[in-house]
Design a protein around this motif. Structure first.
Motif, PDB file in Angstrom:
ATOM      1  N   UNK A 117       0.804  -1.230   0.000  1.00 61.66           N
ATOM      2  CA  UNK A 117       0.000   0.000   0.000  1.00 61.66           C
ATOM      3  C   UNK A 117       0.831   1.271   0.000  1.00 61.66           C
ATOM      4  N   UNK A 118       2.013   1.225   0.650  1.00 59.64           N
ATOM      5  CA  UNK A 118       2.833   2.428   0.721  1.00 59.64           C
ATOM      6  C   UNK A 118       3.404   2.803  -0.648  1.00 59.64           C
ATOM      7  N   UNK A 119       3.574   1.807  -1.516  1.00 60.68           N
ATOM      8  CA  UNK A 119       4.043   2.107  -2.872  1.00 60.68           C
ATOM      9  C   UNK A 119       3.031   2.991  -3.586  1.00 60.68           C
ATOM     10  N   UNK A 120       1.763   2.602  -3.526  1.00 56.89           N
ATOM     11  CA  UNK A 120       0.717   3.383  -4.186  1.00 56.89           C
ATOM     12  C   UNK A 120       0.602   4.771  -3.568  1.00 56.89           C
ATOM     13  N   UNK A 121       0.635   4.839  -2.237  1.00 58.70           N
ATOM     14  CA  UNK A 121       0.482   6.124  -1.564  1.00 58.70           C
ATOM     15  C   UNK A 121       1.649   7.054  -1.901  1.00 58.70           C
ATOM     16  N   UNK A 122       2.865   6.507  -1.913  1.00 57.57           N
ATOM     17  CA  UNK A 122       4.043   7.328  -2.210  1.00 57.57           C
ATOM     18  C   UNK A 122       4.018   7.801  -3.657  1.00 57.57           C
ATOM     19  N   UNK A 123       3.677   6.901  -4.581  1.00 54.80           N
ATOM     20  CA  UNK A 123       3.622   7.273  -5.994  1.00 54.80           C
ATOM     21  C   UNK A 123       2.590   8.368  -6.229  1.00 54.80           C
ATOM     22  N   UNK A 124       1.457   8.259  -5.565  1.00 50.65           N
ATOM     23  CA  UNK A 124       0.422   9.270  -5.701  1.00 50.65           C
ATOM     24  C   UNK A 124       0.916  10.619  -5.175  1.00 50.65           C
ATOM     25  N   UNK A 125       1.576  10.613  -4.017  1.00 47.26           N
ATOM     26  CA  UNK A 125       2.122  11.864  -3.455  1.00 47.26           C
ATOM     27  C   UNK A 125       3.098  12.520  -4.419  1.00 47.26           C
TER      28      UNK A 125
END
Length: 270
Positions: A117-125
């Motif tokens: 999940x942190x991959x998606x959140x970081x990429x979005x940021x």
């Protein structure tokens, strides 16, 4: 196509030394990253409100363009204060670039986790921060170019990033070694990103993989430089081929007095 070199390759040079090297070696432009051992260019007298006019005058008198102004801007952090600082840095460098007559500032995507999940959140940021920065720099008449670097070396990775925040203002700085060493064919990178590619970083290497690479003088490694130049010629690219010799980060490699003139000689022969 035009030739430039990044001052990452001559980090201790003064502005006068940079200009002298460019004119003596037959370069059309320079890409500003270091000067007098300092990476924070906006803090130097040469880029102050009064000094920048003299800096531009010196460059113009020598017939040397500022091909790109390099920043370390990235939006990996979730901290609002840090993100605000990164955005302000992008604005500052865009204003400096405009005053120097440069069309581009370089920005980074940064590193994201491999999965979860942190991959998606970081990429979005990152995507959202870059979209905001690109819009802000565009308002200064300058284009932010995202370097193919870190977790965004290939066109597939860049496409994933842009999917989170579609952004027509953000262009691409194609670092050829990074996409190629990650297994992407030259034609594939161009076919996916060619309409966004506005600036190019070029360097040679003989031992490269997705996890590491070495540095060789231009033409002494195994990067397909001739094929790359032919591709850009066919596609009508008319921007800079900028030599990124990472002397500041790798002091053991050849001195700028050797590497920078040698690149120009090799590339002019192509």
């Amino acid at each position: 196509m035009k030739l430039s070199f990044s001052t990452l390759g001559c980090p201790k040079y003064t502005l006068d030394q940079v200009i002298s090297t460019a004119t003596t070696s037959g370069y059309d432009g320079v890409e500003l990253r270091f000067l007098r051992g300092e990476v924070g260019l906006h803090d130097l007298e040469e880029f102050s409100s009064t000094g920048i006019k003299q800096t531009r005058a010196k460059l113009e008198q020598a017939g040397i363009e500022v091909a790109c102004l390099d920043t370390s801007v990235r939006f990996t952090s979730p901290d609002p204060e840090e993100r605000a600082q990164q955005l302000e840095s992008a604005r500052t460098y865009a204003r400096l670039a405009a005053e120097l007559g440069s069309r581009y500032i370089r920005v980074f995507g940064g590193t994201v986790p491999d999965s979860g999940p942190e991959r998606e959140a970081t990429t979005r940021r990152i995507a959202e921060g870059l979209a905001e920065a690109a819009a802000a720099t565009r308002s200064e008449g300058v284009t932010a170019v995202l370097e193919t670097h870190d977790s965004f070396c290939t066109s597939v990775q860049v496409a994933e990033l842009l999917a989170y925040a579609p952004n027509d203002d953000l262009a691409i700085l194609w670092d050829v070694l990074h996409s190629y060493r990650n297994g992407e064919a030259l034609e594939d990178t161009w076919n996916a990103l060619g309409d966004r590619i506005k600036h190019v970083h070029l360097k040679d290497s003989a031992a490269y993989s997705p996890t590491s690479f070495d540095f060789r003088l231009t033409g002494e490694g195994t990067m397909p430089i001739r094929e790359f130049v032919s591709l850009l010629q066919r596609e009508g690219y008319d921007g800079y081929l900028s030599f990124e010799w990472e002397k500041a980060w790798h002091p053991e490699i050849e001195e700028p007095e050797v590497a920078i003139p040698q690149y120009a000689t090799y590339m002019r022969a192509l």
